[in-house]
Design an enzyme around this catalytic site. Structure first.
Site, PDB file in Angstrom:
ATOM      1  N   CYS A 546       0.828  -1.212   0.000  1.00 36.39           N
ATOM      2  CA  CYS A 546       0.000   0.000   0.000  1.00 36.39           C
ATOM      3  C   CYS A 546       0.863   1.263   0.000  1.00 36.39           C
ATOM      4  CB  CYS A 546      -0.926  -0.016   1.222  1.00 36.39           C
ATOM      5  SG  CYS A 546      -1.700   1.558   1.602  1.00 36.39           S
ATOM      6  N   CYS A 549       0.277   3.522   3.010  1.00 38.35           N
ATOM      7  CA  CYS A 549       0.908   2.973   4.216  1.00 38.35           C
ATOM      8  C   CYS A 549       2.398   3.311   4.238  1.00 38.35           C
ATOM      9  CB  CYS A 549       0.724   1.461   4.284  1.00 38.35           C
ATOM     10  SG  CYS A 549      -0.994   0.909   4.221  1.00 38.35           S
TER      11      CYS A 549
END
Length: 634
Positions: A546, A549
Site C-alpha cells: 500500500c 501505508c
C-alpha cells in the site's frame, strides 16, 4: 618574427576588450540583463520536468500547471502498479501526438505514493486513476475511454474542442418540493442520499451518473436521483439515513433497500432486474412445475385473485428479497388442488434433491392477516434445508447462520456421482438432526479451496474434511479421520459448543524480539498485545504494497518515538494481509486502517477517521485514552 606574433596577439586582445566595453548600454546588453533578471526572478517557480513527453507533477507544481491549462489529462499512478506499467507506453505515445495538436494538449502524471497530499485531495484509491481537468469545469472529468493510444488521443481531442460541452446530468436532484411527486409517479426509481463532503459519495458519483445515462434510455426509463441529506435533514431522518451514500429503491409509495453493486454496470444490471413484480403469475400446472428450482427453494403463492390482501403483501415481501429467491403465484384452483393447498397460502418448496425424512418437503404459510415482515421471516426461516450445499451467491450461509459446520468432499449431483454424494449427505443428516442450533452444509472441495486454506486443510489428503465457522469468522478445523466416524464428529461439535476448541488464526511467526518504536503484532500475539486490559493500544492495520501505508510509515514511527515513555500506551502495527485479528471488531476494508483500543473498552475500539498527521492523532488518543496520559489531567 616572434616579436610580430606577440604584437598581433596583444592587438586582438585589445580589440576584444574594446568591443565588450562598447556593448554596455546597447539594447542587446539590456535584453541580456533583463533575461538574467527574469531567470533570477523565477528561481522560486516550481520546476516542471518531462518524462517521454509526459509532464511530471508534484505537490508543489500541481495547481500552477493544471489550472493554467485549457485542458490537461492527469494520471495518478504507483510505480509498482502492473496496470500503470502496462498503460505507460500508450500514455507516452498519446502524449507525444497530442503535443503536436493545434492547440497542443498536455498529458501529465503524478506518483500518488510520493505526492500524497494532491492524491488525497482527489481521493485517489486505486491505480491508475485518470482525470481530465478543463477550464470552466468545477470538478475534473473521470477518464472512462479506452486505455490505448488512440482512445486517449480521441478522448482528449474531442474534449479540447472549444465547442464541446459535457452532456446534461442524468441524475435528477430531488428536494422536499419535488420528492413526493417523483416517488409516487414512477413505477421504479433509485434514490441516493448523500453528503457533499462524503468521500465515498464523491467516488461513487461518476459511476452513478454513467448508470443514470444508460438507464434513462430504457422504455420506460428508470430514473436515478439524489438527495442532499445534509440539506434535506427531515427527509433523511424519515428514511432512517445514518450513513452515506444510502441507496433506496422506490416503487410508487413503497421503499426497498438497494443491495446491489456500486459500479456503473452493476447498478444498470441490478436496476434492470428490479423492473416489474418479483413474482410472476403461473397459469398452468406445467408452468409451476417448470418454475421449481432443482438446487434451491422455490416460493409459490396460491390466491383466489389479485385483490387478496395476502397477495398484495406477498408481492411486497417478494420485492424486498427478490434477488435471493425464485417466486411465482397462481390463481388457478386446479393447481391448488394438485398441491393440496387452500387459497390464501404461501408455500416454500424444498428442492427435491434435498428431501429427507427429518424435515417437511415443503412449508405452508396461511396467516391471511400477516404483515410483510412476517412473510419475509417465513421465507428466511425455511430458506435452507437441514443439510444444503454451501453457496455464497444468494446469502444463504451469511454471518447470521453462524455457527456453521461444513463437510468438504466431492459434491456432485450428476448421474455418475449422485449416489455417493447423497450417501455421505445421509450420514451427515443423521448428525444434523441432533444439533438444530448449528447450521450444516456440504461443499465441493473443488471451488472452495480458499475455505479449506482458511481452515489449514488445503493440503489434507483425506476424502472428507470438516470445519466449523464461528462468529467473527473464527475457524475450527476438525482433526483428520481415517474414516467417517459419527461419534468423533459429534464429540468435535460438543467440544466447540463447550468452548474447548482453539480457533485457527492466520498468523506470521511471533517476533522473538521487538525492534523499533512501533510494536509488531501478528495474529497469534493479537490477544496478548492489543487486548491487554492494562494498556491503551493504537493499532495500524496495513498492507506491505500500500502506497499510503508506505508514505505514512515515517510519521507513524515519529509518533511512536514521541510517546515511547508513556508506559501505558502501545503504538502497534499489523500486516493485515498476512495476519488476522481473532476479534471481529477489528476489520479493514482499505489501508491503512487505524484503531484505538482503550484499556477499559477492548470490545469497542474506536476507528480513527482523521488526517494522518501527528497533531490530530495525538488529540484523538488523548480524547479516548483510558489509562495513558493521566498525568495531563492532574
Amino acid at each position: 618574427m616572434k616579436f610580430w606574433k606577440l604584437l598581433g596577439i596583444l592587438l586582438l586582445i585589445s580589440a576584444s576588450c574594446f568591443a565588450e566595453d562598447s556593448t554596455e548600454g546597447t539594447p542587446e546588453a539590456k535584453n541580456s540583463e533583463n533575461t538574467q533578471e527574469s531567470e533570477d526572478s523565477n528561481d522560486d517557480a516550481p520546476q516542471v520536468l518531462e518524462d517521454n513527453d509526459v509532464l511530471v507533477l508534484t505537490n508543489d507544481n500541481f495547481d500552477e500547471v493544471v489550472f493554467d491549462k485549457e485542458i490537461i489529462m492527469v494520471e495518478f499512478y504507483a510505480p509498482w502498479c502492473g496496470h500503470c506499467k502496462a498503460l505507460a507506453p500508450a500514455y507516452e505515445a498519446a502524449a507525444k501526438r497530442l503535443k503536436k495538436n493545434d492547440p497542443p494538449v498536455s498529458l501529465a502524471k503524478v506518483d500518488a505514493t510520493v505526492e500524497t497530499s494532491v492524491a488525497e485531495r482527489y481521493e485517489v484509491q486505486g491505480y491508475p486513476t485518470i482525470k481530465v481537468f478543463k477550464k470552466g469545469m468545477a470538478t475534473p472529468i473521470d477518464f472512462d475511454g479506452p486505455r490505448d493510444e488512440q482512445g486517449i488521443v480521441d478522448f482528449m481531442r474531442e474534449r479540447a474542442d472549444p465547442n464541446w460541452k459535457p452532456p446534461p446530468e442524468a441524475v435528477l436532484t430531488l428536494t422536499k418540493d419535488n420528492f413526493t411527486e417523483w416517488t409516487t409517479r414512477e413505477e421504479l426509481m433509485l434514490v441516493m442520499f448523500y453528503a457533499p463532503w462524503c468521500g465515498h459519495c464523491k467516488r461513487f458519483a461518476p459511476e452513478y451518473e454513467k448508470a443514470a445515462q444508460q438507464l434513462k434510455k430504457l422504455d420506460p426509463p428508470v430514473y436515478l436521483t439524489k438527495v442532499d441529506a445534509t440539506a434535506e435533514t427531515e427527509m433523511a431522518t424519515s428514511f432512517k439515513v445514518t450513513g452515506y451514500p444510502t441507496l433506496k429503491i422506490f416503487r410508487k409509495t413503497k421503499v426497498f433497500e438497494y443491495n446491489g453493486p456500486r459500479d456503473t454496470m452493476g447498478v444498470v444490471e441490478y436496476m434492470k432486474k428490479q423492473r416489474g413484480d418479483a413474482s410472476k403469475e403461473q397459469t398452468t400446472l406445467k408452468a409451476v412445475q417448470n418454475l421449481m428450482n432443482v438446487d434451491d427453494i422455490t416460493i409459490v403463492g396460491f390466491f383466489e385473485n389479485d385483490k387478496s390482501k395476502l397477495y398484495e403483501r406477498y408481492q411486497e415481501a417478494a420485492n424486498h428479497v427478490r434477488d435471493g429467491y425464485t417466486f411465482g403465484h397462481t390463481f388457478e384452483k386446479s393447481i391448488r388442488d394438485h398441491y393440496k393447498v387452500n387459497a390464501e397460502s404461501i408455500v416454500v418448496f424444498n428442492a427435491e434433491r434435498f428431501y429427507s425424512k427429518y424435515e417437511p418437503k415443503w412449508h405452508i404459510f396461511t396467516d391471511s392477516d400477516a404483515e410483510v415482515e412476517d412473510i419475509k421471516g417465513f421465507f428466511s426461516e425455511h430458506e435452507r434445508p437441514l443439510v444444503g450445499v454451501y453457496d455464497t451467491s444468494k446469502g444463504r450461509y451469511s454471518e447470521k447462520t453462524r455457527p456453521l459446520i461444513i463437510f468438504f468432499y466431492t459434491v456432485d449431483f450428476s448421474f455418475e456421482h449422485r449416489k455417493s454424494t447423497q450417501l455421505w449427505r445421509s450420514k451427515i443428516l443423521d448428525i444434523a438432526k441432533d444439533f438444530k442450533d448449528i447450521t450444516f452444509a456440504i461443499a465441493n472441495e473443488e471451488g472452495n479451496e480458499n475455505l479449506l486454506k482458511d481452515l489449514g486443510l488445503d493440503d489434507s489428503p483425506e476424502e472428507m474434511n470438516i470445519g466449523i465457522f464461528g462468529e467473527g469468522n473464527l475457524r475450527y478445523p476438525m482433526p483428520a479421520m481415517e474414516e467417517f466416524d459419527s461419534d468423533d464428529i459429534r464429540s468435535f461439535i460438543r467440544a466447540f459448543k463447550q468452548g474447548k476448541l482453539k480457533p485457527k488464526i492466520k498468523s506470521q511467526p511471533v517476533p522473538k524480539k521487538q525492534k523499533g518504536p512501533v510494536k509488531v503484532v501478528v495474529g497469534n500475539s493479537f490477544k496478548d498485545i492489543v487486548m491487554d486490559k492494562s494498556k491503551d493500544v493504537l493499532l495500524e492495520l496495513y498492507a506491505p504494497w500500500c502506497g499510503h501505508c508506505k508514505a505514512f510509515e515515517p510519521e507513524y514511527k515519529k509518533f511512536a518515538k514521541k510517546f515511547k515513555k508513556e508506559k501505558n500506551l502501545v503504538i502497534a502495527k499489523m500486516d493485515a494481509t498476512a495476519n488476522e485479528s481473532p476479534e471481529s471488531t477489528f476489520t479493514s476494508e482499505g489501508f491503512p486502517t487505524i484503531y484505538f483500543a482503550p484499556a477499559d473498552r477492548k470490545d469497542s475500539p474506536v476507528k480513527y477517521e482523521g488526517n494522518r498527521d501527528l497533531k490530530d492523532l495525538e488529540e484523538f488518543i488523548k480524547k479516548h485514552a483510558s489509562v495513558s496520559f493521566k498525568k495531563d489531567e492532574l
